[in-house]
Design an enzyme around this catalytic site. Structure first.
Site, PDB file in Angstrom:
ATOM      1  N   LYS A 184      28.626  13.365   8.100  1.00 62.76           N
ATOM      2  CA  LYS A 184      27.455  12.909   8.842  1.00 62.76           C
ATOM      3  C   LYS A 184      27.665  13.049  10.356  1.00 62.76           C
ATOM      4  CE  LYS A 184      24.791  11.680   5.353  1.00 62.76           C
ATOM      5  NZ  LYS A 184      25.493  11.481   4.122  1.00 62.76           N
TER       6      LYS A 184
HETATM    7  C1  LIG Z   1      24.864  10.636   2.808  1.00 61.30           C
HETATM    8  C2  LIG Z   1      23.562  10.047   2.392  1.00 61.30           C
HETATM    9  C3  LIG Z   1      23.477   8.802   1.760  1.00 61.30           C
HETATM   10  C4  LIG Z   1      24.675   8.060   1.278  1.00 61.30           C
HETATM   11  O1  LIG Z   1      25.567   7.754   2.246  1.00 61.30           O
HETATM   12  P1  LIG Z   1      26.983   7.140   1.841  1.00 61.30           P
HETATM   13  O2  LIG Z   1      27.473   6.572   3.124  1.00 61.30           O
HETATM   14  O3  LIG Z   1      27.818   8.285   1.336  1.00 61.30           O
HETATM   15  O4  LIG Z   1      26.743   6.120   0.795  1.00 61.30           O
HETATM   16  C5  LIG Z   1      22.230   8.273   1.504  1.00 61.30           C
HETATM   17  N1  LIG Z   1      21.112   8.950   1.809  1.00 61.30           N
HETATM   18  C6  LIG Z   1      21.155  10.158   2.393  1.00 61.30           C
HETATM   19  C7  LIG Z   1      19.870  10.850   2.733  1.00 61.30           C
HETATM   20  C8  LIG Z   1      22.369  10.756   2.679  1.00 61.30           C
HETATM   21  O5  LIG Z   1      22.407  11.986   3.218  1.00 61.30           O
END
Ligand SMILES: *Cc1c(COP(=O)(O)O)cnc(C)c1O
Length: 379
Positions: A184
């Site tokens: 991210k």
């Molecule tokens: C990465 C992601 C999540 C989940 O995030 P985590 O921190 O891995 O639980 C949820 N929604 C979207 C749109 C994502 O890209």
């Protein structure tokens, strides 16, 4: 396989190393001063009153939905063009996700009109997702929600620190949920955050993160007390001090990295201008974005997506697909009886989409290389 250009790379350096070392030296490893500081800074950066740091965005979404009072019998409208965590978090509460269509191939965020069509007497909430860091039509959706007394939760996993009109994404709904997963825009390896302006919601989420316990370890430690009560069903969704310390460093880099990502996206758009068999979502976007993903849609009547992905792979360019529509996974089909034809635009987007490399450390030469490989693969 040696990749020439990865899909994503984190921006990590000595500051993160020092932050980690200082936690280890301090002897307090989880849910301490650094967690509190990370929450304070994240809330402030978003103009939110409260922030609750947790172990993932999935946990944040679950806590937000639980704190909003969702449960069995409730319907929650959400996109299918999202990561499966969005709808899984709804299922954790016992509520049922109702998948809604995207606006268009150029704007694959949830359609306000389709949300309206899917509202029933059981609908209690809408979960939106700011795809690739671009704002969904959140004002319209908040207005629809107000008319029908629905709660709005924002899955802002792609969109930390994105200004939209006069405020930040994540502050339009009752709660905004962020991810600090490794790929991210800001990362703590694993981690997440829920923000809200509602003190009651903040309290419930903070309790839910730690087993529903009324007084947390740090408060008991500080006050020298030992007793506690469990007042709700809770979970272990805590974040630790190591991640919080990394998060504090990463938060300071987000804006600069958005700018860098924006330049890379501009370069892509410039080099892809006039490429006939390609459609680029958000190409005409004005305003802020986290530029989390760069995606293109292929003309799959002319060229096979698998061939394009394979040709890129052979030239060392890593790609991905964001996303296979959630309603088409075998789990969704089994559980909800969903199938092809339910959301035609979402399905077409999912079939034609590929995600190209985008991260702040990329060079303009990388972009030029990727575009030349892509062009030769799509002729
Ligand atoms: C990465 C992601 C999540 C989940 O995030 P985590 O921190 O891995 O639980 C949820 N929604 C979207 C749109 C994502 O890209």
């Amino acid at each position: 396989m040696e990749w020439k250009v990865h899909l994503a790379e984190p921006d990590l350096g000595d500051d993160e190393l020092e932050a980690i070392a200082s936690v280890l030296k301090s002897g307090w490893l989880t849910m301490g001063e650094r967690t509190a500081e990370f929450e304070r800074r994240f809330a402030e950066a978003h103009g939110a009153r409260y922030a609750v740091a947790v172990s993932s965005c999935t946990a944040a979404l679950h806590l937000a939905l639980q704190a909003a009072g969702l449960g069995p019998g409730d319907e929650v409208i959400c996109p299918s063009m999202t990561f499966v965590a969005t709808s899984n978090a709804i299922i954790y509460t016992g509520a049922t996700p109702v998948f809604a269509e995207i606006i268009s191939l150029e704007n694959p965020t949830i359609s306000p009109d389709d949300i309206k069509r899917r509202i029933t007497s059981d609908t209690k909430a809408v979960v939106v997702m700011h795809y690739a860091g671009y704002p969904c039509e959140i004002e319209k959706i908040v207005e629809i929600a107000r008319e029908h007394s629905l709660i709005v939760i924002e899955d802002a996993a792609h969109a930390p620190l994105v200004r939209h009109s006069d405020r930040m994404l994540g502050t339009f709904g009752s709660s905004g949920c962020f991810s600090f997963y490794a790929n991210k825009n800001m990362t703590t390896a694993e981690g997440g955050m829920a923000i809200t302006d509602d003190p009651d919601m903040a309290r419930r989420m903070a309790r839910g993160r730690c087993h529903g316990i009324s007084h947390l370890a740090r408060e008991r430690f500080t006050a020298g007390t030992v007793g506690y009560d469990v007042v709700d069903l809770g979970y272990n969704y805590r974040i630790d001090e190591i991640r919080a310390a990394i998060g504090i460093v990463q938060l300071d880099k987000v804006r600069r990295n958005h700018e860098r990502r924006k330049e890379i996206v501009r370069k892509y758009l410039q080099l892809l201008e006039g490429a006939e068999s390609l459609t680029v979502p958000f190409a005409k976007h004005t305003g802020d974005s986290a530029y989390h993903l760069f995606c293109v849609l292929l003309d799959i009547d002319r060229i096979s997506r698998e061939n394009v992905i394979e040709k890129l792979r052979q030239q060392g360019v890593q790609t991905s697909n964001h996303y296979k529509p959630v309603h088409l996974f075998s789990f969704s089909r089994k559980r909800f009886g969903t199938a092809e034809g339910l959301l035609p635009v979402t399905e077409e987007f999912g079939r034609r989409q590929i995600t190209l490399p985008l991260y702040p450390g990329m060079s303009e030469e990388d972009v030029a290389y990727i575009v030349s490989v892509l062009k030769s693969a799509t002729i």
